[in-house]
Enzyme design. Structure first.
Site, PDB file in Angstrom:
ATOM      1  N   SER A 353       5.154   8.155 -12.173  1.00 10.28           N
ATOM      2  CA  SER A 353       5.846   6.987 -12.718  1.00 10.28           C
ATOM      3  C   SER A 353       5.487   6.823 -14.190  1.00 10.28           C
ATOM      4  CB  SER A 353       5.449   5.719 -11.943  1.00 10.28           C
ATOM      5  OG  SER A 353       5.914   4.565 -12.599  1.00 10.28           O
ATOM      6  N   ALA A 401      -4.102   8.995  -3.279  1.00 15.81           N
ATOM      7  CA  ALA A 401      -3.478   7.730  -2.878  1.00 15.81           C
ATOM      8  C   ALA A 401      -1.964   7.759  -3.036  1.00 15.81           C
ATOM      9  CB  ALA A 401      -4.057   6.579  -3.703  1.00 15.81           C
ATOM     10  N   LYS A 447       0.240   2.696  10.060  1.00 14.13           N
ATOM     11  CA  LYS A 447       1.560   3.093  10.559  1.00 14.13           C
ATOM     12  C   LYS A 447       1.559   4.528  11.090  1.00 14.13           C
ATOM     13  CE  LYS A 447       4.111  -0.134   7.636  1.00 14.13           C
ATOM     14  NZ  LYS A 447       2.900  -0.906   7.255  1.00 14.13           N
ATOM     15  N   ASN A 484      -2.124  -3.256   5.802  1.00 15.67           N
ATOM     16  CA  ASN A 484      -1.477  -3.773   4.600  1.00 15.67           C
ATOM     17  C   ASN A 484      -2.498  -4.396   3.655  1.00 15.67           C
ATOM     18  OD1 ASN A 484       1.618  -3.711   5.393  1.00 15.67           O
ATOM     19  ND2 ASN A 484       0.503  -4.449   7.171  1.00 15.67           N
ATOM     20  N   GLY A 487      -0.586  -8.653  -1.654  1.00 17.46           N
ATOM     21  CA  GLY A 487      -0.051  -8.710  -3.005  1.00 17.46           C
ATOM     22  C   GLY A 487       0.358  -7.393  -3.612  1.00 17.46           C
ATOM     23  N   SER A 488       0.372  -6.292  -2.840  1.00 11.64           N
ATOM     24  CA  SER A 488       0.802  -5.023  -3.419  1.00 11.64           C
ATOM     25  C   SER A 488       2.300  -5.079  -3.719  1.00 11.64           C
ATOM     26  CB  SER A 488       0.497  -3.868  -2.458  1.00 11.64           C
ATOM     27  OG  SER A 488       1.236  -4.003  -1.265  1.00 11.64           O
ATOM     28  N   VAL A 492       5.052  -8.017   1.641  1.00  9.79           N
ATOM     29  CA  VAL A 492       5.675  -9.217   2.168  1.00  9.79           C
ATOM     30  C   VAL A 492       5.352 -10.461   1.336  1.00  9.79           C
ATOM     31  CG1 VAL A 492       3.778  -9.663   3.792  1.00  9.79           C
ATOM     32  CG2 VAL A 492       6.048 -10.541   4.284  1.00  9.79           C
ATOM     33  N   ARG A 577      14.111  -3.813  11.404  1.00 11.00           N
ATOM     34  CA  ARG A 577      14.791  -2.761  10.660  1.00 11.00           C
ATOM     35  C   ARG A 577      14.414  -1.402  11.247  1.00 11.00           C
ATOM     36  NH1 ARG A 577      12.655  -4.515   4.826  1.00 11.00           N
ATOM     37  NH2 ARG A 577      10.779  -4.616   6.095  1.00 11.00           N
TER      38      ARG A 577
END
Length: 661
Positions: A353, A401, A447, A484, A487-488, A492, A577
């Site tokens: 990125s 990561a 997950k 999870n 705040g990433s 959510v 979903r």
């Protein structure tokens, strides 16, 4: 031209003319004057207390004689006292100056100053005894006088120091009686004491302390720092009403999330303001100003402070060359910040990125300027580029990561998930194995356990490959699995905040959905700690605490925003979903959990897979990266039999036979 020397003016001879002095001469004079002024100020600060210290020394020594001889001494003893007194005063004054007692600030005297006073008094008394024995043995000062003098000196000096602080606190207390906010402190005993001290020393906020609530049974109905302990945490509502308080102050990290939620509800029902105070140990140490803030969602989840072995990690990481992939992601960037505190020789920050790397580079510009870090743009699935990076920076420890994390996107683009998760992990692991990397740490996710999504199954495949290569490599391959993080980007909580800011509704896929949460710094610290503990081949699982109902999380965020559910904002359920699960798991059915030396880090022990099966399955999977979703899902199921998805619910169709028909 005359070459300038240290502390000398620069002089230049121009065309045989007169010598011209530059401004450096005046600058050196100013610097000398400044140093002289600083030394003078320091000397004044140290010796000024002697003005009140000498009378106390004189009074204590005379009183010691009077006590020793039951009143006024005889004329001979008075003559002896008058003769030796100047010498005693000089000796004790020098002792106090050497012990730095005169540096104590009266208005803020503390227990530390009390210990310094006791040590100083002991040294002063020993000095008096030494003067008597070695310099004026003919006077033979009674030993009782020396002991009594020491006790009186400690009492008198301590009294003077304490009086100044008592006057200051009383003056500030009078200032706070008008227009001050009446508060009730809700915290543990240690935090309460530090918090009271911070409130009293704070001049920007005007608080009037009504009392303390704590669960320490031994302190019930007693006082801490002069403030009464009114009761336990369960009595918040009763004591808030009885004390007529306007605000509740909670110490950050002292209370579990469920207790914070209850107190939030009580405060809202009573119309009492609720504020969270940062860690009071940091307030007192000066790291954080005393500024109560709004209750945050992190407080309601109640994640405790992480305890890591700083010395062990520094010994492991100090002076090492590190490489972090996914460096501008939520976990990757925090890993970099944490790793820099352990003084590595160099960190290579790898991500594809451009925008993220640019901003991370600006944040870490100081480390980059010092040659401690480098920003590298690279796709970790590109084997040639990764080889080049490893040859250039020669990392000794790799933290992997980089990965996709959005479940629905990967369901629609499964091939990209294969390339960026399975393919990239294989590339990095193979190069780490062949290039002599000491430790390879892969970040995984809950997950990956009994996966129902392409993203989760790809992570499970990556776990299997890392475990497999560990068996045939000198490199320590370690996997760390967790849920999870708060705040990433794209998680959510930021989505809920955005929906609340837009007036709603808040959308949740299912009313029964639960998730595990931990803070980004907590996850990063435990990843580093687990990596240091690993011997190779382990899958470490971080203790995520209790799962959180997403509906409750949404309700808490609505409440913290000052809104009312059903009146100001609504919650809507949109349905699960593709690939989503109602709840996440940290262990598969065939995995057993084993404890480690760290209470928040466990090991998932599972049956190891056959090497050939894994390698063949992954090779077949990588060749299907550009194939259709159904083919990819079936191949993922071949490698991970616990993987379930909609494709596998239907019988496979022989496409070739259908076409022939």
């Amino acid at each position: 031209m005359v070459r300038p020397g240290m502390g000398h003016p620069i002089k230049m001879e121009l065309g045989g003319g007169p010598i011209v002095e530059t401004d450096c001469d005046h600058m050196d004079v100013d610097q000398r004057r400044m140093r002289t002024s600083t030394r003078y100020s320091r000397w004044i600060a140290r010796t000024r207390p002697v003005v009140w210290l000498i009378p106390i020394i004189v009074l204590a020594f005379v009183a010691a004689y009077a006590i020793r001889f039951d009143g006024l001494p005889s004329s001979n003893e008075l003559s002896q006292l008058a003769t030796i007194l100047p010498l005693i005063v000089a000796a004790k004054t020098v002792a106090f100056l050497l012990m730095r007692l005169t540096l104590s600030c009266h208005a803020f005297v503390s227990l530390h100053d009390a210990f310094r006073l006791l040590k100083s008094t002991f040294v002063a008394s020993a000095t008096v005894a030494a003067v008597d024995v070695f310099f004026v043995p003919e006077y033979n000062i009674p030993r009782g006088v020396i002991v009594i003098d020491g006790c009186l000196t400690a009492l008198m000096v301590g009294g003077v120091l304490s009086l100044r602080r008592a006057f200051r606190e009383r003056r500030e207390l009078r200032k706070q009686t008008d227009n001050s906010i009446r508060v009730l402190v809700v915290a543990g005993p240690a935090s309460s004491e530090l918090l009271i001290r911070a409130i009293r020393q704070n001049r920007t906020q005007k608080f009037s302390l009504a009392g303390i609530l704590t669960d320490a049974e031994r302190l019930q109905h007693r006082e801490i720092g002069g403030i009464p302990v009114l009761g336990c945490l369960q009595q918040v509502e009763e004591m808030a009403l009885r004390s007529n308080v306007e605000m509740l102050l909670l110490s950050s990290g002292d209370l579990p999330g469920i207790e914070v939620r209850r107190i939030v509800s009580v405060a809202e029902a009573l119309g009492v303001e609720l504020r969270i105070v940062p860690d009071v140990s940091k307030i007192v140490s000066g790291q954080i100003d005393f500024r109560p803030r709004e209750v945050a969602i992190e407080d309601l989840l109640g994640r405790p402070t992480v305890d890591i072995d700083q010395s062990e990690l520094k010994h492991w990481l100090s002076g090492k060359r590190l490489l972090v992939t996914g460096s501008c992601g939520s976990i990757g960037s925090e890993l970099v910040r944490q790793l820099l505190t352990f003084e590595p020789a160099h960190i290579t920050l790898v991500d594809r990125s451009e925008n993220g790397q640019f901003h991370l580079g600006r944040e870490l510009q100081n480390a980059i300027d010092r040659g401690k870090a480098d920003i590298v743009l690279a796709d970790v699935a590109d084997i040639a580029r990764v080889n080049s990076v490893f040859r250039q920076y020669e990392p000794q420890i790799v933290f992997h990561a980089a990965a996709y994390k959005h479940v629905p996107l990967m369901e629609h683009n499964p091939g990209e998930g294969i390339k960026n998760t399975v393919g990239a992990t294989k590339v990095l692991a193979d190069i780490a194995h062949s290039s002599g990397v000491e430790t390879f740490v892969m970040i995984s996710t809950d997950k990956a356990v009994n996966p129902t999504s392409v993203m989760g199954c790809c992570k499970r495949v990556a776990e299997l490959y890392v475990q497999n290569i560990s068996k045939r490599s000198k490199c320590r391959f370690v996997t760390v699995r967790f849920g999870n993080v708060l705040g990433s980007a794209g998680s959510v909580i930021p989505i809920f905040r955005e929906q609340i800011a837009n007036g709603g509704p808040i959308t949740i896929t299912h009313p029964d959905m639960t998730r595990y949460f931990m803070t980004i710094p907590e996850a990063s610290q435990l990843v580093i700690q687990a990596a240091a503990m690993g011997k190779g081949g382990e899958i470490f699982v971080l203790d995520m605490g209790s799962p959180v109902h997403i509906v409750d999380l949404a309700k808490d965020m609505i409440q913290l925003s000052g809104l009312r559910l059903g009146h100001d904002i609504e919650i809507e359920f949109s349905g699960l979903r593709p690939g989503e699960k109602l709840y996440e798991e940290l262990y598969a059915e065939n995995e057993s959990r084993q404890k480690t030396t760290h209470q928040k880090i466990l090991v998932a022990e599972s049956i190891k897979c056959n090497t050939k099966t894994i390698l063949d399955g992954i090779q077949a999977l990588l060749t299907l990266a550009t194939a259709d979703r159904d083919s990819i899902c079936r191949q993922l199921h071949e490698i991970v039999p616990s993987y379930t998805c909609d494709v596998l619910a239907e019988p496979a169709v022989n496409i070739a036979a259908t076409r022939a028909a």
